[in-house]
Design a protein around this motif. Structure first.
Motif, mmCIF file in Angstrom:
data_model
loop_
_atom_site.group_PDB
_atom_site.id
_atom_site.type_symbol
_atom_site.label_atom_id
_atom_site.label_comp_id
_atom_site.label_asym_id
_atom_site.label_seq_id
_atom_site.Cartn_x
_atom_site.Cartn_y
_atom_site.Cartn_z
ATOM 1 N N HIS A 175 0.971 -1.221 -0.083
ATOM 2 C CA HIS A 175 0.269 0.161 0.293
ATOM 3 C C HIS A 175 0.702 1.226 0.174
ATOM 4 N N HIS A 177 1.220 5.351 1.242
ATOM 5 C CA HIS A 177 0.096 6.771 1.382
ATOM 6 C C HIS A 177 1.148 8.092 1.047
ATOM 7 N N GLU A 185 -6.638 8.934 0.924
ATOM 8 C CA GLU A 185 -4.714 8.295 1.297
ATOM 9 C C GLU A 185 -4.839 9.709 1.596
ATOM 10 N N ILE A 272 -4.713 4.652 3.622
ATOM 11 C CA ILE A 272 -3.975 4.406 2.845
ATOM 12 C C ILE A 272 -3.960 4.060 1.347
ATOM 13 N N SER A 273 -3.501 3.521 0.245
ATOM 14 C CA SER A 273 -4.187 2.960 -0.931
ATOM 15 C C SER A 273 -3.842 1.417 -1.431
#
Length: 307
Positions: A175, A177, A185, A272-273
């Motif tokens: 992930h 950020h 995000e 987060i992504s």
């Protein structure tokens, strides 16, 4: 060269009596910091009254912290713990402008973030620490959320620690950020401080100094980064941007890391992504059981040593 910039072996960042120091003088770094030290009886380490907020985290051992700030002088006892694998510890949050002295015996971490905003100082007992058992199956891990927005009123700092049982994966799916996308995000620098030790069920002949895990980072649109490293006690990985994870505990060895995060966004939030290529893995946890070795506590560590 990339790995040398963003990954540091134990002692490579030694300075002023500290085993490792990451701060604003570290090239390419500006929003977070960490200090790691071994202290023996009779010694002390000083923290200057800079424009920094801090969290004092006992890794191994017990400490007394004398701290002076805008509310006066206080002395706080940190009971600590025998090992980072013995469950949560009590910690101490110190607001910006605080001077402090740390005395005791053991290994201590100080998480930092630059700020001029002042919050009340706070002692957080181990029993108050929110313990999260995250993931399922081989992605099961234990998170101590003593320094997250839900648990602590800090200005910039977001701090937690993670225990990953042997053979399990954490910081996974990978992930990032590193973009400011409100509600989705946040931009956060992140520090990983690692420790590893033979698992509770390891053979008596297991060498603690040989214990290791693995950690990876890779590029995102925000920047190029490529870290693929064996991590041992005392090693530090810096994540200025990019996808990060997994952190993998090798068979026979448990893995611990302390995460320190902060960034330039107006809101203090951990958003987060996942890497779209691997985001589906979260859904695969449905129906799996939590790893029965969790949670790690002081009692469970002792029981494992006696088995």
């Amino acid at each position: 060269m990339n790995e040398q910039r963003w990954f540091h072996r134990r002692g490579e960042l030694r300075r002023d009596g500290w085993e490792s120091v990451v701060d604003a003088t570290t090239p390419g770094w500006q929003h977070t910091g960490i200090r790691i030290a071994e202290i023996i009886d009779g010694d002390h380490l000083a923290l200057e009254g800079a424009a920094l907020e801090r969290i004092v985290v006992p890794l191994v051992g017990s400490f007394t912290v004398t701290h002076r700030h805008h509310l006066g002088e206080e002395e706080t006892q940190l009971q600590g713990r025998p090992s980072v694998f013995a469950g949560p510890t009590d910690v101490l949050y110190l607001p910006a402008g605080t001077t402090a002295e740390i005395r005791g015996r053991g290994r201590v971490a100080v998480a930092e973030a630059p700020t001029t905003e002042r919050r009340p100082w706070r002692y957080i007992a181990a029993a108050e620490t929110p313990v999260e058992l995250r993931g399922r199956g081989a992605s099961s891990r234990q998170v101590h959320n003593f320094g997250t927005p839900q648990a602590l009123d800090a200005a910039r700092l977001i701090v937690c620690e993670v225990i990953t049982p042997a053979e399990n994966w954490s910081s996974y799916p990978p992930h990032k950020h590193d973009e400011h996308v409100p509600g989705h995000e946040s931009r956060l620098e992140e520090i990983y401080y690692f420790e590893s030790a033979p698992a509770r069920t390891a053979a008596a002949s297991a060498d603690e100094g040989a214990a290791f895990g693995m950690f990876s980072t890779y590029a995102s649109p925000a920047g190029e980064i490529d870290t693929n490293a064996m991590v041992r006690t005392g090693d530090i990985a810096l994540v200025p941007y990019g996808y990060h994870g997994p952190a993998v505990a090798a068979p026979g060895y448990d893995l611990y890391y302390l995460n320190v995060m902060a960034g330039p966004d107006p809101e203090r939030a951990w958003l987060i992504s996942d890497d779209p290529a691997h985001a589906w893995v979260r859904d695969s946890w449905d129906g799996q059981e939590l790893d029965p070795r969790l949670p790690f506590t002081n009692d469970s560590r002792k029981a494992g040593a006696d088995d």
